[in-house]
Design an enzyme around this catalytic site. Sequence first.
Site, PDB file in Angstrom:
ATOM      1  N   ASP A 192       0.900  -1.149   0.000  1.00  0.00           N
ATOM      2  CA  ASP A 192       0.000   0.000   0.000  1.00  0.00           C
ATOM      3  C   ASP A 192       0.939   1.199   0.000  1.00  0.00           C
ATOM      4  O   ASP A 192       1.596   1.473   1.012  1.00  0.00           O
ATOM      5  CB  ASP A 192      -0.901   0.002   1.238  1.00  0.00           C
ATOM      6  N   HIS A 193       1.044   1.897  -1.139  1.00  0.00           N
ATOM      7  CA  HIS A 193       2.120   2.887  -1.271  1.00  0.00           C
ATOM      8  C   HIS A 193       2.033   4.017  -0.254  1.00  0.00           C
ATOM      9  O   HIS A 193       3.020   4.709  -0.008  1.00  0.00           O
ATOM     10  CB  HIS A 193       2.193   3.438  -2.705  1.00  0.00           C
TER      11      HIS A 193
ATOM     12  N   HIS B 264      -5.765   3.015   1.974  1.00  0.00           N
ATOM     13  CA  HIS B 264      -4.867   4.119   2.322  1.00  0.00           C
ATOM     14  C   HIS B 264      -5.245   4.793   3.644  1.00  0.00           C
ATOM     15  O   HIS B 264      -4.423   4.926   4.557  1.00  0.00           O
ATOM     16  CB  HIS B 264      -4.883   5.188   1.223  1.00  0.00           C
TER      17      HIS B 264
END
Length: 517
Positions: free
Chosen positions: A206-207, A269
Amino acid sequence: MSGVAAASPSKTGEISGTASGGDSAHALKASTTIVVAGASGDLAKKKTFPALFGLYNNGFLPSDIRIIGYARTKMDPEEYHKRVTQYIKAPIPAMKKKLEEFLERCSYVSGQYDKDDGFEELEKELKKCEETYEDKKAPKNRVFYMALPPSVFTVVAANFKKHNYSEGGINRIIVEKPFGKDLESSREMQVDLKKEWKEEEIFRIDHYLGKEMVKNLLVLRFANVMLDASFNKNLISNVQITFKEPFGTEGRGGYFDEFGIIRDVMQNHLLQVLSILTMERPVSFSSEDIRDEKVKVLRYIPEIKFEDVLLGQYTASGDKPGYLDDETVPKGSICPTFASCVLHINSPRWEGVPFILKAGKALNEQKTEIRIQYKDVTQGIFKEITRNELVIRVQPGEAVYLKMNSKAPGLAMRTVPTEMDLTYKRRFSDLKIPEAYEALILDALNGDHSNFVRDDELDIAWKIFTPILHYIDEKKPRPHSYAYGSRGPEELEKFVQDKGGFVRSSANYTWPSTSVL
């Protein structure tokens, strides 16, 4: 060009454990090949390859690294290298030389995702690359990066294991979100993935977990006594976590309409940011200790009810088209492009504090931030005084500022809202903040799972959101309209006040740092 650069002020605090939170004994320092599946796609050319070059340019990749692209598209080496470099900027001669060296280490294999012959050709290329390693007898390490749509995740992962798994070396597989569409599909995906791969070999990206300010949350809170002491239900009124994009779907409506804003942004996010912000102090900075605490706090969150959700969909404004004007969007779609929800953490520390998550496309600005609003000052000598707020700006223009009250200079006793401001561009002007993908790929090479999503963590996140997602899919509530470029639906202001207890300051306050970002 993105690049990893790290410099320290004259005095820094030491963090217990390894520098990265991983196990240095399992760091891949040599004899390593990275395979990028989906190498012809947007994600690979916009994020993966620029991140790999950023790491290579700054000396963070293994010295004999080789990178192999794999995709269905047939390309000659020249076309492949053109795609690799499309989003890489190398403005100075020294960097251009590095880019040439980087491209010499990049090769490409074309093949289908569900046929053996493509992966057999990939295995031949892997062995060819491994013949170039300096240490011929060292175990051969392989990292598989899945820059792919979720529909082929498990098929490709199974073929990698069947045809390309390195016996005797270290194998790791990096999987991009989305990890399913709901609890059931996520569990099916995880079961299929773990039939072939061990949990310690899987790195679910999950960047947002690689963004500098998200990684800084643990230090901001647990290394500052006054902040940590204030993080509780006695002092905090509400918390907002906001994600804004100033553009719409822009031709990607088909993909977006399948998932919607809650699946695309909120369930992953924003919930990840929430768990790091609210978790209890971990025993150490090791990956499992951090992820244990994230799982614990997520277990305190009950399922979200529809009455605690506000949905919106953007409409045309001026020359900006509405969501339904996008030809790739199904006609008459009621897919939300904006969502706000209020959830609660029923733990001793946070019980009763509303957490407001907001995410939307085609809004008035680009912004991701955490806004912690404290309770009102005791009435008496002060009346209608502005609430204190701690704001953590994740992007753009990383910053932390504390909104506080002060006496205005002069003879009169008058209070004004002001701020204690840490804006990164001013305070750390000599440092380069690494891109999130650079940080996460380096973590994967180092064997550090702390900024990746664990299977039980993923399961709990879906448990929280699946009921409301199924309600929206089945009942199809019509979202509120909002104009492209606005702050969201008109109903939002009342929603965050009534459901979240947020009080907007009546004072004419503007954070001055925004003008210099």
